[in-house]
Design an enzyme around this catalytic site. Structure first.
Site, short mmCIF file in Angstrom:
data_model
loop_
_atom_site.label_atom_id
_atom_site.label_comp_id
_atom_site.label_asym_id
_atom_site.label_seq_id
_atom_site.Cartn_x
_atom_site.Cartn_y
_atom_site.Cartn_z
N HIS A 23 11.95 8.55 13.60
CA HIS A 23 11.25 8.70 12.39
C HIS A 23 9.68 9.59 12.85
O HIS A 23 9.38 9.20 14.02
CB HIS A 23 10.84 7.58 11.54
N TYR A 77 13.58 1.34 16.27
CA TYR A 77 14.14 2.40 17.31
C TYR A 77 15.35 3.31 16.28
O TYR A 77 16.40 3.34 16.77
CB TYR A 77 14.58 1.69 18.37
P1 M7G Z 1 6.87 2.71 13.99
O1 M7G Z 1 6.26 3.83 14.66
O2 M7G Z 1 8.26 2.24 14.37
O3 M7G Z 1 6.03 1.13 14.15
O4 M7G Z 1 6.64 2.95 12.39
P2 M7G Z 1 4.50 0.79 14.11
O5 M7G Z 1 3.78 1.80 13.22
O6 M7G Z 1 4.24 -0.29 13.48
O7 M7G Z 1 4.24 0.70 15.60
C1 M7G Z 1 7.38 2.41 11.35
C2 M7G Z 1 6.57 2.62 10.14
O8 M7G Z 1 7.32 2.33 9.01
C3 M7G Z 1 5.20 2.11 9.76
O9 M7G Z 1 4.21 2.91 9.57
C4 M7G Z 1 5.58 0.90 8.67
O10 M7G Z 1 4.29 0.96 7.89
C5 M7G Z 1 6.65 1.67 8.01
N1 M7G Z 1 7.41 0.81 7.21
C6 M7G Z 1 7.75 -0.65 7.75
N2 M7G Z 1 8.59 -0.80 6.90
C7 M7G Z 1 9.41 -2.31 7.05
C8 M7G Z 1 8.77 -0.23 5.67
C9 M7G Z 1 9.67 -0.31 4.51
O11 M7G Z 1 10.30 -1.15 3.98
N3 M7G Z 1 9.45 0.89 3.81
C10 M7G Z 1 8.59 1.80 4.19
N4 M7G Z 1 8.30 3.00 3.13
N5 M7G Z 1 7.88 2.08 5.18
C11 M7G Z 1 7.95 0.97 5.97
#
Ligand code: M7G
Length: 315
Positions: free
Chosen positions: A257, A254
């Site tokens: 992004h 949250y």
């Molecule tokens: P979200 O919409 O909050 O969640 O997107 P969801 O897609 O899981 O429902 C978060 C995005 O951040 C996802 O596409 C993850 O693959 C990406 N992501 C998560 N982490 C922990 C990292 C990270 O450490 N580095 C990068 N570059 N991306 C991340």
């Protein structure tokens, strides 16, 4: 437990603690013991596994994804380095099992440690249910969940503060109101353009999700969408018309992004009940007013192991 985590995060943010997880540098999976498979998908060639790393408390999750073939290395694959094991022959059709040299046959491995119960529940294959969230539901169910139980944003603050993934940044606009950092999503191997997946994280704090967007955020949305797409075109040569940008509701994290994907990549995160196109968000705010997302009933899908789903069921 939750309070402990938040206290630790506050200390980390103040630089009082060294990030001990940074000491986890795996050279192989020698110390990893599989406990259970959370999910597998033959079509996407992925498997999600929960296990333990010996000598370390708490669960770890490993996500393995076989990498696609690429035109650049295909001649190396189709050479004497690949052994063929005959399977069958019928007329002009012959089938073999191809044993490809390991360096040409790599998989992407994502290790999450320590993995929270909530993340494990989310990764586990489960039935999905649609929820209709009224503005009142948001205030009484979702908001308390975000404040108390949602995933840590530490990795996002690390990116914004240049403490992690600094060398992976594709573009940055440092403006505190409309600025953002654009970098490859964890899911993308940065090689296969048809799977291009980047993430734009805004510098402004306090916008938890789509629900918080108001007319005043339109310049931020436009800036992230336009500059982000241009930066992707400049770096990877993908035409702007082939980059889709959307926002998830509900997201996992949250802090506002945006997801940027190649139009040919049909990722499950782009499904109805999850993805909201940025063009539509801007249009809705401009045409229907600043409180559009505050006042709307929003519909989304949740897995039945997710805490938020359980909270909705209790009400
Ligand atoms: P979200 O919409 O909050 O969640 O997107 P969801 O897609 O899981 O429902 C978060 C995005 O951040 C996802 O596409 C993850 O693959 C990406 N992501 C998560 N982490 C922990 C990292 C990270 O450490 N580095 C990068 N570059 N991306 C991340």
């Amino acid at each position: 437990m939750e309070e402990e985590r938040r206290a630790k995060e506050a200390k980390l943010a103040d630089g009082e603690l060294e990030e001990d997880q940074d000491q986890l540098q795996l050279l192989s999976f020698n110390d990893f013991r599989v406990e259970r498979t959370l999910k597998e998908n033959a079509q996407h060639k992925t498997i999600f596994v929960q296990g333990n790393i010996s000598g370390r408390p708490g669960p770890a999750v490993v996500i393995l994804e076989k990498r696609p073939f690429s035109a650049e290395t295909i001649q190396e694959v189709l050479s004497e380095s690949t052994d063929l094991r005959f399977l069958m022959h019928n007329d002009i059709y012959r089938q073999y099992e191809a044993r490809i040299e390991s360096k040409l046959n790599a998989a992407q491995a994502t290790v999450i440690y320590p993995a929270t119960d909530e993340l494990i529940a989310k990764l586990k294959s489960q039935e999905k249910h649609f929820v209709r969230e009224t503005p009142n539901d948001y205030e009484t169910i979702t908001k308390p969940y975000i404040e108390k139980e949602s995933q840590s944003l530490q990795w996002i603050y690390n990116i914004l503060d240049h403490k992690a993934e600094q060398e992976r940044i594709v573009y940055e606009d440092p403006d505190p109101n409309v600025g953002f950092v654009l970098l490859p999503d964890l899911k993308w191997d940065q090689e296969h353009m048809e799977n291009l997946y980047l993430l734009g994280v805004c510098h402004a704090r306090g916008i938890a999700s789509l629900r918080d967007l108001r007319l005043e955020h339109v310049p931020l949305l436009k800036n992230m969408m336009q500059q982000g797409r241009e930066a992707i075109f400049n770096r990877y040569g993908i035409p702007l018309s082939q980059i889709k940008t959307y926002v998830h509701y509900q997201p996992t994290y949250y802090h506002f992004h945006m997801h940027y994907l190649h139009t040919s990549f049909e990722h499950p995160g782009g499904l109805v009940g999850k993805a909201h196109l940025v063009e539509d968000i801007i249009d809705n705010l401009e045409k229907f007013g600043t409180t559009y997302y505050k006042e709307r009933t929003l519909t989304f899908a949740l897995r039945d192991t997710e805490t938020l789903w359980k909270r909705f069921q209790k009400n």
